[in-house]
Write an enzyme that holds these catalytic residues in place. Structure first.
Site, mmCIF file in Angstrom:
data_model
loop_
_atom_site.group_PDB
_atom_site.id
_atom_site.type_symbol
_atom_site.label_atom_id
_atom_site.label_comp_id
_atom_site.label_asym_id
_atom_site.label_seq_id
_atom_site.Cartn_x
_atom_site.Cartn_y
_atom_site.Cartn_z
ATOM 1 N N ARG A 176 0.840 -1.207 0.000
ATOM 2 C CA ARG A 176 0.000 0.000 0.000
ATOM 3 C C ARG A 176 0.869 1.250 0.000
ATOM 4 N NH1 ARG A 176 -4.671 -0.122 4.400
ATOM 5 N NH2 ARG A 176 -5.321 1.692 3.193
ATOM 6 N N CYS A 234 -1.713 5.852 9.398
ATOM 7 C CA CYS A 234 -2.034 4.606 8.688
ATOM 8 C C CYS A 234 -3.022 4.952 7.596
ATOM 9 C CB CYS A 234 -2.596 3.573 9.669
ATOM 10 S SG CYS A 234 -4.038 4.153 10.601
#
Length: 291
Positions: A176, A234
Site C-alpha cells: 500500500r 495509517c
C-alpha cells in the site's frame, strides 16, 4: 502502568477490580463477540470510537468523536477517571483495542492496558470464553475532557514530511505504501517524505515483541529524531495506534497521531509518493497527474 498486560497477569486479577472491554471492530464484530468473549467483557465497536463524516477529505474515514460523545460512551460503560481499563480484540490490537487505549491516554486516563496477543492469548492461557452477554453496568458521569492530546493537522504533516529533524511514519503494509495496491482509499501511494515501518513489525507470533526489541527497532529507525517530533499514521487513524502503543511500550514517548491519515491526504489533491516494485525508484506525482 505498562501499556500491555499479559494474559497470565490478567487471569490473576480479581474480577470486579477492572473494566474489561472487547473492542474488535470492522465487519461482523458484534457477531464474533456474541459467539465467544471473555466473561465480563463489554462490547465496544469501532464506530463508537469515531465520528461519522460526510466527507472523508476532512478528517479521514475515522475521525475522532467529539470529546463529549466519548465521555458519554465511557460513562455508559460504567467508567470513572480512576477505572483500571483492560481492552482486547481478536487482531493483536490492530483493530480498535489500540485505538481505544490511545483515546483514553489522550484524554489523560492513565490506567488503561491492552491485552498482549488479544483474545487468542487469553484462550491459550486457559481463560474461559463465554457466549453469555455481559449485563450493562451502572452508568456513571465521566467528566468531559477538553479534547484529545497528541494529534496533528494535515498542515503539520505537510511540514514535518519535509523536515529532516522530524519523521512521519506510515504503518500500512508495504504494497500500500509503495502504491502497488489500495483496497480502501481512492488513490494508491504514500505521503511524500513519509517512511514505511509496517505495524506488523511490532509483532512476533501474534503478540507484541519484547519491549527491548521494540526499543532497538525504533531507536534505529528514529536516529537523532526526538520522539516528540515523530508523527504516526495509517489508512484512517486506527492501526497507527498499534505503533503508538509499541513506541510507548518501548519507552519512547511523545509521538503524535495524524488522525486523518492516508484517507484524508489522498482526498485532498495533494502530491503522492510511490516506489517501483522492480527498481525501488521513488517518484512523486503532482496532484494534477494522479488520475
Amino acid at each position: 502502568m505498562t501499556p500491555l498486560i499479559e494474559a497470565a497477569d490478567l487471569k490473576a486479577l480479581t474480577p470486579g477490580t477492572y473494566t474489561l472491554i472487547d473492542a474488535r471492530g470492522f465487519g461482523n464484530s458484534r457477531e464474533r463477540y456474541e459467539q465467544g468473549h471473555l466473561p465480563g467483557a463489554l462490547y465496544v465497536d469501532l464506530e463508537q470510537l469515531a465520528a461519522h463524516p460526510e466527507d472523508a477529505a476532512v478528517g479521514g474515514r475515522h475521525p475522532l468523536p467529539a470529546a463529549a460523545e466519548f465521555a458519554g460512551l465511557l460513562g455508559s460503560l460504567g467508567m470513572t477517571p480512576d477505572s483500571h481499563v483492560i481492552v482486547y480484540d481478536d487482531k493483536a490490537a490492530a483493530n480498535p483495542a489500540a485505538r481505544f487505549w490511545w483515546m483514553l491516554k489522550a484524554i489523560g486516563h492513565s490506567q488503561v492496558q491492552v491485552l498482549n496477543g488479544g483474545l487468542q492469548a487469553a484462550i491459550d492461557a486457559g481463560m474461559e470464553v463465554t457466549t453469555d452477554l455481559t449485563a450493562e453496568p451502572q452508568a456513571t458521569t465521566y467528566p468531559v475532557p477538553a479534547g484529545f492530546d497528541g494529534t496533528v493537522t494535515i498542515e503539520e504533516v505537510m511540514e514535518a514530511a519535509k523536515d529532516p529533524a522530524r519523521m512521519v511514519i506510515d504503518v500500512r503494509e508495504t504494497p500500500r505504501y509503495n502504491g502497488d495496491t489500495e483496497p480502501l482509499d481512492l488513490v494508491a501511494g504514500h505521503i511524500p517524505g513519509a517512511v514505511n515501518i509496517p505495524y506488523l513489525t511490532n509483532l512476533a507470533g501474534g503478540k507484541y515483541r519484547p519491549a527491548e526489541e521494540l526499543a532497538d527497532q525504533y531507536e534505529q529507525a528514529l536516529g537523532k529524531v526526538a520522539p516528540e517530533k515523530v508523527i504516526v499514521h495509517c489508512g484512517s487513524g486506527v492501526t497507527a495506534c498499534h505503533t503508538l502503543l509499541a513506541l510507548e511500550q518501548a519507552g519512547i514517548k511523545g509521538a503524535k497521531l495524524y488522525v486523518g491519515s492516508w484517507s484524508e491526504w489522498s482526498r485532498r489533491d495533494l502530491p503522492v509518493g510511490k516506489v517501483s516494485p522492480d527498481t525501488g525508484e521513488r517518484t512523486e506525482t503532482p496532484p494534477a497527474e494522479k488520475k
